[in-house]
Write a protein that holds these residues in place. Structure first.
Motif, PDB file in Angstrom:
ATOM      1  N   HIS A  73       0.812  -1.219   0.000  1.00 19.18           N
ATOM      2  CA  HIS A  73       0.000   0.000   0.000  1.00 19.18           C
ATOM      3  C   HIS A  73       0.848   1.274   0.000  1.00 19.18           C
ATOM      4  O   HIS A  73       0.326   2.351  -0.304  1.00 19.18           O
ATOM      5  CB  HIS A  73      -0.997  -0.038   1.163  1.00 19.18           C
ATOM      6  CG  HIS A  73      -1.985  -1.140   0.988  1.00 19.18           C
ATOM      7  ND1 HIS A  73      -2.988  -1.102   0.051  1.00 19.18           N
ATOM      8  CD2 HIS A  73      -2.090  -2.347   1.592  1.00 19.18           C
ATOM      9  CE1 HIS A  73      -3.680  -2.214   0.082  1.00 19.18           C
ATOM     10  NE2 HIS A  73      -3.154  -2.998   1.019  1.00 19.18           N
ATOM     11  N   ARG A  74       2.130   1.173   0.309  1.00 17.49           N
ATOM     12  CA  ARG A  74       3.019   2.331   0.183  1.00 17.49           C
ATOM     13  C   ARG A  74       3.388   2.586  -1.279  1.00 17.49           C
ATOM     14  O   ARG A  74       3.707   3.703  -1.663  1.00 17.49           O
ATOM     15  CB  ARG A  74       4.303   2.113   0.991  1.00 17.49           C
ATOM     16  CG  ARG A  74       4.250   2.711   2.376  1.00 17.49           C
ATOM     17  CD  ARG A  74       5.614   2.816   3.010  1.00 17.49           C
ATOM     18  NE  ARG A  74       6.346   1.571   3.095  1.00 17.49           N
ATOM     19  CZ  ARG A  74       6.214   0.660   4.051  1.00 17.49           C
ATOM     20  NH1 ARG A  74       5.348   0.870   5.023  1.00 17.49           N
ATOM     21  NH2 ARG A  74       6.936  -0.437   4.050  1.00 17.49           N
ATOM     22  N   HIS A  75       3.335   1.542  -2.089  1.00 21.47           N
ATOM     23  CA  HIS A  75       3.772   1.670  -3.485  1.00 21.47           C
ATOM     24  C   HIS A  75       2.626   1.727  -4.496  1.00 21.47           C
ATOM     25  O   HIS A  75       2.849   2.068  -5.652  1.00 21.47           O
ATOM     26  CB  HIS A  75       4.719   0.517  -3.829  1.00 21.47           C
ATOM     27  CG  HIS A  75       6.009   0.586  -3.092  1.00 21.47           C
ATOM     28  ND1 HIS A  75       7.082   1.326  -3.537  1.00 21.47           N
ATOM     29  CD2 HIS A  75       6.392   0.043  -1.913  1.00 21.47           C
ATOM     30  CE1 HIS A  75       8.070   1.223  -2.674  1.00 21.47           C
ATOM     31  NE2 HIS A  75       7.685   0.450  -1.677  1.00 21.47           N
ATOM     32  N   PHE A  76       1.429   1.378  -4.057  1.00 21.41           N
ATOM     33  CA  PHE A  76       0.265   1.351  -4.954  1.00 21.41           C
ATOM     34  C   PHE A  76      -0.922   1.967  -4.232  1.00 21.41           C
ATOM     35  O   PHE A  76      -1.071   1.810  -3.018  1.00 21.41           O
ATOM     36  CB  PHE A  76      -0.060  -0.088  -5.379  1.00 21.41           C
ATOM     37  CG  PHE A  76       1.091  -0.767  -6.068  1.00 21.41           C
ATOM     38  CD1 PHE A  76       1.296  -0.611  -7.429  1.00 21.41           C
ATOM     39  CD2 PHE A  76       1.995  -1.541  -5.339  1.00 21.41           C
ATOM     40  CE1 PHE A  76       2.372  -1.221  -8.056  1.00 21.41           C
ATOM     41  CE2 PHE A  76       3.071  -2.156  -5.963  1.00 21.41           C
ATOM     42  CZ  PHE A  76       3.260  -1.999  -7.318  1.00 21.41           C
ATOM     43  N   THR A  77      -1.807   2.631  -4.982  1.00 25.40           N
ATOM     44  CA  THR A  77      -2.957   3.306  -4.370  1.00 25.40           C
ATOM     45  C   THR A  77      -3.868   2.333  -3.636  1.00 25.40           C
ATOM     46  O   THR A  77      -4.379   2.641  -2.566  1.00 25.40           O
ATOM     47  CB  THR A  77      -3.776   4.059  -5.436  1.00 25.40           C
ATOM     48  OG1 THR A  77      -4.156   3.136  -6.461  1.00 25.40           O
ATOM     49  CG2 THR A  77      -2.986   5.201  -6.027  1.00 25.40           C
ATOM     50  N   ASP A  78      -4.095   1.175  -4.218  1.00 23.03           N
ATOM     51  CA  ASP A  78      -4.905   0.127  -3.595  1.00 23.03           C
ATOM     52  C   ASP A  78      -4.607  -1.187  -4.323  1.00 23.03           C
ATOM     53  O   ASP A  78      -3.779  -1.225  -5.238  1.00 23.03           O
ATOM     54  CB  ASP A  78      -6.398   0.474  -3.628  1.00 23.03           C
ATOM     55  CG  ASP A  78      -6.946   0.719  -5.022  1.00 23.03           C
ATOM     56  OD1 ASP A  78      -6.349   0.227  -6.017  1.00 23.03           O
ATOM     57  OD2 ASP A  78      -7.971   1.400  -5.150  1.00 23.03           O
ATOM     58  N   PHE A 101      -2.610  -2.046  -7.859  1.00 23.43           N
ATOM     59  CA  PHE A 101      -1.477  -2.972  -7.936  1.00 23.43           C
ATOM     60  C   PHE A 101      -1.710  -3.997  -9.040  1.00 23.43           C
ATOM     61  O   PHE A 101      -0.828  -4.250  -9.867  1.00 23.43           O
ATOM     62  CB  PHE A 101      -1.289  -3.683  -6.589  1.00 23.43           C
ATOM     63  CG  PHE A 101      -0.424  -4.910  -6.672  1.00 23.43           C
ATOM     64  CD1 PHE A 101       0.962  -4.799  -6.753  1.00 23.43           C
ATOM     65  CD2 PHE A 101      -0.989  -6.174  -6.689  1.00 23.43           C
ATOM     66  CE1 PHE A 101       1.767  -5.934  -6.849  1.00 23.43           C
ATOM     67  CE2 PHE A 101      -0.199  -7.317  -6.778  1.00 23.43           C
ATOM     68  CZ  PHE A 101       1.186  -7.198  -6.861  1.00 23.43           C
ATOM     69  N   LEU A 102      -2.905  -4.603  -9.062  1.00 22.10           N
ATOM     70  CA  LEU A 102      -3.206  -5.633 -10.062  1.00 22.10           C
ATOM     71  C   LEU A 102      -3.158  -5.067 -11.478  1.00 22.10           C
ATOM     72  O   LEU A 102      -2.656  -5.727 -12.396  1.00 22.10           O
ATOM     73  CB  LEU A 102      -4.560  -6.275  -9.783  1.00 22.10           C
ATOM     74  CG  LEU A 102      -4.641  -7.138  -8.527  1.00 22.10           C
ATOM     75  CD1 LEU A 102      -6.069  -7.612  -8.304  1.00 22.10           C
ATOM     76  CD2 LEU A 102      -3.682  -8.318  -8.601  1.00 22.10           C
ATOM     77  N   ALA A 103      -3.667  -3.856 -11.665  1.00 26.60           N
ATOM     78  CA  ALA A 103      -3.638  -3.239 -12.999  1.00 26.60           C
ATOM     79  C   ALA A 103      -2.189  -3.056 -13.459  1.00 26.60           C
ATOM     80  O   ALA A 103      -1.848  -3.380 -14.604  1.00 26.60           O
ATOM     81  CB  ALA A 103      -4.375  -1.906 -12.986  1.00 26.60           C
ATOM     82  N   GLU A 104      -1.331  -2.582 -12.570  1.00 27.06           N
ATOM     83  CA  GLU A 104       0.075  -2.397 -12.945  1.00 27.06           C
ATOM     84  C   GLU A 104       0.762  -3.745 -13.169  1.00 27.06           C
ATOM     85  O   GLU A 104       1.617  -3.865 -14.050  1.00 27.06           O
ATOM     86  CB  GLU A 104       0.804  -1.563 -11.890  1.00 27.06           C
ATOM     87  CG  GLU A 104       0.348  -0.107 -11.925  1.00 27.06           C
ATOM     88  CD  GLU A 104       1.241   0.808 -11.117  1.00 27.06           C
ATOM     89  OE1 GLU A 104       2.474   0.655 -11.180  1.00 27.06           O
ATOM     90  OE2 GLU A 104       0.685   1.693 -10.423  1.00 27.06           O
ATOM     91  N   PHE A 105       0.396  -4.741 -12.395  1.00 22.74           N
ATOM     92  CA  PHE A 105       0.940  -6.096 -12.582  1.00 22.74           C
ATOM     93  C   PHE A 105       0.576  -6.628 -13.965  1.00 22.74           C
ATOM     94  O   PHE A 105       1.435  -7.124 -14.702  1.00 22.74           O
ATOM     95  CB  PHE A 105       0.394  -7.026 -11.486  1.00 22.74           C
ATOM     96  CG  PHE A 105       0.550  -8.487 -11.767  1.00 22.74           C
ATOM     97  CD1 PHE A 105       1.804  -9.087 -11.800  1.00 22.74           C
ATOM     98  CD2 PHE A 105      -0.564  -9.285 -11.999  1.00 22.74           C
ATOM     99  CE1 PHE A 105       1.953 -10.442 -12.054  1.00 22.74           C
ATOM    100  CE2 PHE A 105      -0.435 -10.630 -12.250  1.00 22.74           C
ATOM    101  CZ  PHE A 105       0.836 -11.215 -12.283  1.00 22.74           C
ATOM    102  N   VAL A 106      -0.692  -6.509 -14.344  1.00 19.52           N
ATOM    103  CA  VAL A 106      -1.135  -6.995 -15.651  1.00 19.52           C
ATOM    104  C   VAL A 106      -0.391  -6.263 -16.758  1.00 19.52           C
ATOM    105  O   VAL A 106       0.135  -6.892 -17.696  1.00 19.52           O
ATOM    106  CB  VAL A 106      -2.667  -6.837 -15.814  1.00 19.52           C
ATOM    107  CG1 VAL A 106      -3.098  -7.075 -17.259  1.00 19.52           C
ATOM    108  CG2 VAL A 106      -3.409  -7.787 -14.869  1.00 19.52           C
ATOM    109  N   LEU A 107      -0.305  -4.949 -16.683  1.00 16.80           N
ATOM    110  CA  LEU A 107       0.361  -4.180 -17.733  1.00 16.80           C
ATOM    111  C   LEU A 107       1.857  -4.493 -17.791  1.00 16.80           C
ATOM    112  O   LEU A 107       2.441  -4.533 -18.881  1.00 16.80           O
ATOM    113  CB  LEU A 107       0.108  -2.685 -17.539  1.00 16.80           C
ATOM    114  CG  LEU A 107      -1.364  -2.279 -17.712  1.00 16.80           C
ATOM    115  CD1 LEU A 107      -1.555  -0.813 -17.348  1.00 16.80           C
ATOM    116  CD2 LEU A 107      -1.863  -2.561 -19.114  1.00 16.80           C
ATOM    117  N   ASP A 108       2.475  -4.768 -16.645  1.00 11.68           N
ATOM    118  CA  ASP A 108       3.878  -5.166 -16.631  1.00 11.68           C
ATOM    119  C   ASP A 108       4.068  -6.483 -17.370  1.00 11.68           C
ATOM    120  O   ASP A 108       5.001  -6.643 -18.157  1.00 11.68           O
ATOM    121  CB  ASP A 108       4.367  -5.305 -15.181  1.00 11.68           C
ATOM    122  CG  ASP A 108       5.801  -5.781 -15.104  1.00 11.68           C
ATOM    123  OD1 ASP A 108       6.705  -4.953 -15.331  1.00 11.68           O
ATOM    124  OD2 ASP A 108       6.021  -6.984 -14.838  1.00 11.68           O
TER     125      ASP A 108
END
Length: 195
Positions: free
Chosen positions: A47-52, A56-63
């Motif tokens: 939660h320090r690195h992602f809004t919620d 996090f999951l959206a950035e994981f998928v795009l990565d």
């Protein structure tokens, strides 16, 4: 992990943990607590690195979609060598034996994740649409080289190949399709496009 201990490559550590959980346990078990436990860090780190968690999951998928760029480049570079069916079968097998099928299930499973992805990815499921672009680009290159008929339509063949491959690999509980099964499927789909 104790507070104040630096974690190297936090995002990558968390993304790798999410991938392991997704592949091992499926989308229903992918929670923020499961990710941080798997990564060996405190829950607050995520939660320090992602809004919620959906962020996090959206950035994981795009990565994970971004990682397909190297695979797409390798497939395009194979145009003109080997067999068209063999190149496609190898690419589809590598794609769908990765986290791709599990990501499709995750995106389908979580409404908020789909909504977040729509902000940067307007149509389709990111992994599948990226795969279709990769296959279409390769097929166009092969057509330009004369290894497919001049009237072959890569824009129609690509979704057929990706969709059919996805169906072959969709059952995460059974054995993965054999290489010869994937090759037979590809050969059948492209048979009318070969010269």
């Amino acid at each position: 992990m104790p507070t104040g201990v630096a974690i190297r490559d936090v995002r990558e550590q968390l993304f790798d943990a999410a991938e392991r959980i997704l592949l091992r346990d499926g989308p229903s078990e992918l929670t923020s607590r499961a990710v941080t436990t798997e990564a060996g860090c405190a829950k607050g780190v995520l939660h320090r690195h992602f809004t919620d968690f959906d962020g996090f999951l959206a950035e994981f998928v795009l990565d994970r979609v971004d990682r397909m760029d190297a695979r797409a480049a390798a497939l395009r570079e194979s145009a003109g060598s080997g067999s068209v069916a063999g190149n496609l079968a190898d690419a589809l097998k590598a794609l769908f034996e990765s986290v791709a099928v599990a990501i499709v299930a995750l995106v389908t499973f979580r409404d908020e994740l789909r909504a977040r992805l729509r902000q940067t990815w307007p149509a389709g499921v990111p992994v599948l649409t990226e795969a279709m672009g990769m296959i279409e680009s390769y097929l166009a290159a092969e057509r330009d080289l004369g290894r497919l008929r001049a009237d072959a339509v890569p824009g129609m063949l690509a979704p057929t190949l990706v969709g059919t491959a996805h169906l072959l690999f969709a059952d995460r509980t059974g054995p993965a399709p054999r290489a010869e099964d994937v090759h037979r499927m590809v050969s059948t789909v492209i048979s009318g496009a070969l010269p």
